[in-house]
Design a protein around this motif. Structure first.
Motif, mmCIF file in Angstrom:
data_model
loop_
_atom_site.group_PDB
_atom_site.id
_atom_site.type_symbol
_atom_site.label_atom_id
_atom_site.label_comp_id
_atom_site.label_asym_id
_atom_site.label_seq_id
_atom_site.Cartn_x
_atom_site.Cartn_y
_atom_site.Cartn_z
ATOM 1 N N HIS A 44 -35.808 47.763 -7.033
ATOM 2 C CA HIS A 44 -35.350 48.854 -7.898
ATOM 3 C C HIS A 44 -35.340 50.182 -7.151
ATOM 4 C CE1 HIS A 44 -39.737 49.151 -8.291
ATOM 5 N NE2 HIS A 44 -39.546 50.412 -8.592
ATOM 6 N N ASN A 45 -36.099 50.275 -6.055
ATOM 7 C CA ASN A 45 -36.095 51.506 -5.262
ATOM 8 C C ASN A 45 -34.766 51.721 -4.533
ATOM 9 O OD1 ASN A 45 -38.798 52.212 -5.901
ATOM 10 N ND2 ASN A 45 -39.554 50.777 -4.361
ATOM 11 N N ASP A 46 -33.955 50.658 -4.479
ATOM 12 C CA ASP A 46 -32.658 50.745 -3.794
ATOM 13 C C ASP A 46 -31.500 50.961 -4.765
ATOM 14 O OD1 ASP A 46 -33.685 50.126 -1.120
ATOM 15 O OD2 ASP A 46 -34.071 48.131 -1.930
ATOM 16 N N LEU A 47 -31.809 51.186 -6.038
ATOM 17 C CA LEU A 47 -30.759 51.312 -7.048
ATOM 18 C C LEU A 47 -29.728 52.371 -6.691
ATOM 19 C CD1 LEU A 47 -29.554 50.653 -9.830
ATOM 20 C CD2 LEU A 47 -31.189 52.284 -10.829
ATOM 21 N N SER A 48 -30.189 53.511 -6.189
ATOM 22 C CA SER A 48 -29.258 54.593 -5.856
ATOM 23 C C SER A 48 -28.264 54.167 -4.782
ATOM 24 C CB SER A 48 -30.019 55.837 -5.399
ATOM 25 O OG SER A 48 -30.772 55.576 -4.220
ATOM 26 N N LYS A 49 -28.688 53.272 -3.882
ATOM 27 C CA LYS A 49 -27.800 52.812 -2.808
ATOM 28 C C LYS A 49 -26.691 51.921 -3.350
ATOM 29 C CE LYS A 49 -31.489 52.979 0.663
ATOM 30 N NZ LYS A 49 -32.320 52.186 1.612
ATOM 31 N N MET A 50 -26.961 51.229 -4.434
ATOM 32 C CA MET A 50 -25.910 50.440 -5.076
ATOM 33 C C MET A 50 -24.932 51.360 -5.811
ATOM 34 S SD MET A 50 -25.177 49.444 -8.450
ATOM 35 C CE MET A 50 -23.734 48.530 -8.959
ATOM 36 N N ILE A 51 -25.486 52.353 -6.514
ATOM 37 C CA ILE A 51 -24.643 53.237 -7.318
ATOM 38 C C ILE A 51 -23.735 54.092 -6.441
ATOM 39 C CG2 ILE A 51 -24.688 55.208 -8.900
ATOM 40 C CD1 ILE A 51 -27.115 53.917 -10.239
ATOM 41 N N ASP A 52 -24.256 54.563 -5.288
ATOM 42 C CA ASP A 52 -23.407 55.394 -4.423
ATOM 43 C C ASP A 52 -22.655 54.581 -3.377
ATOM 44 O OD1 ASP A 52 -25.153 54.808 -2.329
ATOM 45 O OD2 ASP A 52 -25.935 56.843 -2.133
ATOM 46 N N ASP A 85 -36.850 31.311 -3.076
ATOM 47 C CA ASP A 85 -37.904 32.271 -3.401
ATOM 48 C C ASP A 85 -37.651 32.707 -4.849
ATOM 49 O OD1 ASP A 85 -39.443 34.554 -3.851
ATOM 50 O OD2 ASP A 85 -39.268 35.251 -1.782
ATOM 51 N N SER A 86 -38.466 32.234 -5.766
ATOM 52 C CA SER A 86 -38.220 32.445 -7.194
ATOM 53 C C SER A 86 -38.314 33.910 -7.620
ATOM 54 C CB SER A 86 -39.194 31.606 -8.024
ATOM 55 O OG SER A 86 -40.533 31.971 -7.738
ATOM 56 N N SER A 87 -38.851 34.765 -6.759
ATOM 57 C CA SER A 87 -38.924 36.187 -7.112
ATOM 58 C C SER A 87 -37.569 36.869 -6.952
ATOM 59 C CB SER A 87 -39.962 36.902 -6.244
ATOM 60 O OG SER A 87 -39.545 36.969 -4.884
ATOM 61 N N PHE A 88 -36.633 36.232 -6.237
ATOM 62 C CA PHE A 88 -35.295 36.786 -6.045
ATOM 63 C C PHE A 88 -34.381 36.346 -7.183
ATOM 64 C CE2 PHE A 88 -36.003 36.739 -1.170
ATOM 65 C CZ PHE A 88 -36.636 37.971 -1.242
ATOM 66 N N LYS A 89 -33.672 37.313 -7.763
ATOM 67 C CA LYS A 89 -32.750 37.024 -8.859
ATOM 68 C C LYS A 89 -31.281 37.069 -8.437
ATOM 69 C CE LYS A 89 -36.076 36.515 -11.739
ATOM 70 N NZ LYS A 89 -36.433 35.134 -12.169
ATOM 71 N N PHE A 90 -31.023 37.438 -7.195
ATOM 72 C CA PHE A 90 -29.653 37.425 -6.700
ATOM 73 C C PHE A 90 -29.655 37.380 -5.183
ATOM 74 C CE2 PHE A 90 -30.774 41.927 -6.987
ATOM 75 C CZ PHE A 90 -30.365 42.413 -5.754
ATOM 76 N N CYS A 117 -21.758 47.350 -14.960
ATOM 77 C CA CYS A 117 -22.593 46.225 -15.382
ATOM 78 C C CYS A 117 -23.741 45.979 -14.411
ATOM 79 C CB CYS A 117 -21.732 44.964 -15.509
ATOM 80 S SG CYS A 117 -22.642 43.500 -16.063
ATOM 81 N N TYR A 118 -23.451 45.969 -13.132
ATOM 82 C CA TYR A 118 -24.487 45.665 -12.140
ATOM 83 C C TYR A 118 -25.527 46.780 -12.066
ATOM 84 C CZ TYR A 118 -21.228 42.017 -10.688
ATOM 85 O OH TYR A 118 -20.378 40.932 -10.664
ATOM 86 N N SER A 119 -25.120 48.016 -12.326
ATOM 87 C CA SER A 119 -26.101 49.105 -12.340
ATOM 88 C C SER A 119 -27.091 48.904 -13.482
ATOM 89 C CB SER A 119 -25.408 50.464 -12.463
ATOM 90 O OG SER A 119 -24.863 50.670 -13.761
ATOM 91 N N ARG A 120 -26.613 48.369 -14.611
ATOM 92 C CA ARG A 120 -27.523 48.069 -15.722
ATOM 93 C C ARG A 120 -28.494 46.957 -15.348
ATOM 94 N NH1 ARG A 120 -24.696 45.759 -19.662
ATOM 95 N NH2 ARG A 120 -22.576 46.327 -19.063
ATOM 96 N N ILE A 121 -27.965 45.902 -14.731
ATOM 97 C CA ILE A 121 -28.818 44.773 -14.343
ATOM 98 C C ILE A 121 -29.885 45.222 -13.346
ATOM 99 C CG2 ILE A 121 -28.862 42.568 -13.119
ATOM 100 C CD1 ILE A 121 -26.067 42.001 -14.269
ATOM 101 N N LYS A 125 -35.112 46.593 -12.805
ATOM 102 C CA LYS A 125 -36.154 46.437 -11.779
ATOM 103 C C LYS A 125 -36.324 44.990 -11.310
ATOM 104 C CE LYS A 125 -38.629 50.566 -13.268
ATOM 105 N NZ LYS A 125 -39.929 51.180 -13.624
ATOM 106 N N ILE A 126 -35.203 44.289 -11.199
ATOM 107 C CA ILE A 126 -35.250 42.952 -10.617
ATOM 108 C C ILE A 126 -35.189 43.061 -9.098
ATOM 109 C CG2 ILE A 126 -34.146 41.937 -12.640
ATOM 110 C CD1 ILE A 126 -31.579 41.700 -10.952
ATOM 111 N N LYS A 127 -35.460 41.962 -8.437
ATOM 112 C CA LYS A 127 -35.485 41.933 -6.972
ATOM 113 C C LYS A 127 -34.528 40.872 -6.465
ATOM 114 C CE LYS A 127 -39.164 40.300 -4.823
ATOM 115 N NZ LYS A 127 -40.512 40.181 -4.226
#
Length: 304
Positions: free
Chosen positions: A138-146, A104-109, A180-184, A188-190
């Motif tokens: 990008h709506n899940d960014l806070s879940k990565m940071i915490d 799925d080309s919309s996924f970057k990781f 680094c990953y918080s910057r990536i 707003k990638i998916k």
């Protein structure tokens, strides 16, 4: 794969990589100036498998994990990247499953689960191809940071495009992945998160995490700097939500470092309200900690 004096572990890790069911890969082993016999013990593998390359980190890259990984990023020729450690074990289907998800080309990781082990590795791999999955936006960014959704470096396969404008901060000797990953992810990638264990991390006393909890000053100061950098990036992108401000400022306050608080106030560009809140929280933090301890001591015991 960054390595430093891990001759006693690295052969087992390379052998596990050789067992990947997806065979079109390259593994760059970046030596960080080690002094043991790593090259000697892995030479038999290098001689028969050209997919492995042993490289010395150039002096133009900083010593340490971030510098080695940045050199690896700049040297890699593939379209996808995983940062393996030199003492861990990947699942044989690691690459196969992740690459299938990224059709799925919309996924970057592709993020997957990680298990830990102590001593000798003795696991039976799960070969099932059915597992749960969720989309990470990008709506899940806070879940990565915490750390609600952890992004361990060895548990994510990235599109190399994610690193076109991003590199590990080579001044950080701890929490460099987090920063680094918080910057990536703030771009707003998916991606996709799958509920399958595809990596096994070896736990031992001399890890960076172990040193951090033992209050090693290098690791502790690196975490402080990572907090400030993350807050600064989020503020610049208008992503420093009330929740993330509360969470990150709470981490900063827990170090009891007045200079860190002053630096955050000076460099992050907080609002007047946020500055006042940060000052108040820093001041009352010892009282709050004492209160929480008191509550624990007065907690009633179960009566049988």
């Amino acid at each position: 794969m960054a390595t430093y004096n891990r001759a006693h572990f690295i052969v087992e890790t390379l052998a596990a990589i050789q067992k990947q069911t997806h065979i079109n890969w390259e593994c760059l082993i970046i030596d960080d100036g080690g002094t043991d016999n790593t090259l000697e013990v892995i030479s038999p593998i290098l001689e028969v498998d050209p997919r492995f390359s042993f490289l010395k980190r150039p002096n133009s890259y900083g010593k340490g994990l971030p510098g080695c990984r940045n050199y690896g990023i700049d040297t890699a020729t593939g379209d996808y990247i995983i940062f393996f450690d030199d003492d861990d074990i990947p699942h044989p289907q690691n690459l196969e499953i992740c690459l299938n998800e990224l059709k799925d080309s919309s996924f970057k990781f592709c993020r997957y689960l990680r298990a830990v082990f102590f001593g000798e590795f003795d696991y039976k791999f799960d070969s099932k191809n059915s597992f749960g999955k969720v989309t990470f936006t990008h709506n899940d960014l806070s879940k990565m940071i915490d750390h609600t959704i952890s992004f361990n470096s060895c548990a994510v396969l990235w599109s190399k495009s994610c690193f076109e404008k991003n590199r590990f901060n080579e001044t950080l000797m701890y929490a460099e992945e987090w920063e680094c990953y918080s910057r990536i992810l703030s771009e707003k990638i998916k991606g996709v998160c799958i509920e399958k264990t595809l990596f096994y991390g070896r736990k031992h006393a001399n890890s960076n995490t172990g040193e951090f909890w033992k209050k090693n000053p290098v690791r502790q100061n690196s975490k402080k700097e990572a907090i400030r950098l993350i807050m600064e990036n989020l503020r610049a992108k208008n992503l420093l939500t009330s929740y993330l401000f509360t969470y990150l400022s709470g981490l900063a306050i827990s170090f009891r470092d007045r200079r860190l608080i002053d630096d955050i106030i000076k460099r992050v560009g907080l609002s007047l309200r946020q500055k006042i809140i940060l000052h108040i929280k820093y001041t009352v933090y010892p009282i709050w900690v004492a209160y929480k301890r008191l509550l624990k001591t007065k907690k009633p015991k179960n009566v049988i």
